[in-house]
Design an enzyme around this catalytic site. Structure first.
Site: not given
Ligand code: 13P
Length: 250
Positions: A9, A11, A94, A96, A164, A170, A209
């Site tokens: 992803n 983003k 997601h 976010e 997740e 992150g 992560s």
């Molecule tokens: P990270 O791998 O940067 O923690 O992000 C995970 C994520 O949100 C994948 O959709």
């Protein structure tokens, strides 16, 4: 037997040119990978990345979708447009999107339904916040997210779930393999309650992560079928390092 999957992803990262370069490098490194590889670039790069990976074993995903077919919805993207751009998968719900764009479980459900009706495959994201984990309500929260996302959906074919934990995204704070497996097993149980034995075929990815260093222990867990990767998917070397380890599973 579930085919393992690693999805990147990206983003809100990468121009079209950067996206094509990254996708091309990943495609080259994963030509014979024994797991499914999925890339989710930003909307602007979907078509170009789709063209760059055409004919390879890498599939294209969008990071979001709107649930109407067409109309006066400024700024939104319809499922048929994503199909047209070459997508196979769509990431839905997601954390976010839930946090910054106020997506509710009801929106997630409408999007999942529309994605399936269009012949695309949803990667449905669920996960608890740090506060919810500390309060001991992880299963309660994740259970509701899963049930509401899949409400009214008859078949689990073509559905991928991504667990997740919000506190792991992150942050560099990865869930331990046991913590993650507990929730994955719980999710599979919920799917069994709602849809019966087809729950065994649903892939449940872990996200939060993930790196080449921690994926090995996670993928060893029975109910972890792959990874949804953020930060580490932005470099070909780290992403393909994760793919190589997932492809070794069983
Ligand atoms: P990270 O791998 O940067 O923690 O992000 C995970 C994520 O949100 C994948 O959709």
């Amino acid at each position: 037997m579930r085919t393992t999957m690693v999805a990147g992803n990206w983003k809100m990262h990468n121009t079209i040119q950067e996206s094509v370069a990254l996708a091309t490098a990943i495609k080259k490194e994963t030509a014979h990978a024994a797991c499914e590889v999925v890339l989710a670039p930003p909307f602007t790069a979907l078509y170009s990345v789709g063209a760059a990976i055409k004919g390879s074993n890498v599939s294209l995903a969008a990071q979001n979708i709107f649930y109407e077919d067409k109309g006066a919805y400024t700024g939104e993207i319809a499922p048929s447009m994503l199909k047209d751009a070459g997508c196979t998968y769509v990431i839905i719900g997601h954390s976010e999107r839930r946090k910054y764009f106020h997506e509710r479980d009801e929106d997630v459900n409408l999007k999942v339904k529309k994605v399936l009706a269009t012949g695309l495959k949803p990667i449905v994201c669920v996960g608890e916040t740090e506060e919810e984990r500390e309060k001991g309500v992880t299963e309660f929260v994740v259970g509701i997210q899963v049930k509401k996302a899949l409400h009214g959906i008859e078949s689990l074919d073509n559905i991928v779930i991504a667990y997740e934990p919000v506190w792991a995204i992150g942050t560099g704070k990865v869930a331990t393999p046991i913590e993650a497996e507990e929730v994955h097993r719980f999710i599979r149980g919920v799917l069994g309650d709602t849809h019966g034995s087809s729950n065994k075929n649903v892939r449940i990815l872990y996200g939060g992560s993930v790196t080449p260093d921690n994926i090995e222990e996670l993928i060893d867990m029975e109910d972890i079928d792959g990874a949804l990767v953020g930060g580490a998917s932005l470099k070909a070397e780290t992403f393909t390092g994760i793919i190589a380890k997932v492809a070794e599973k069983r």
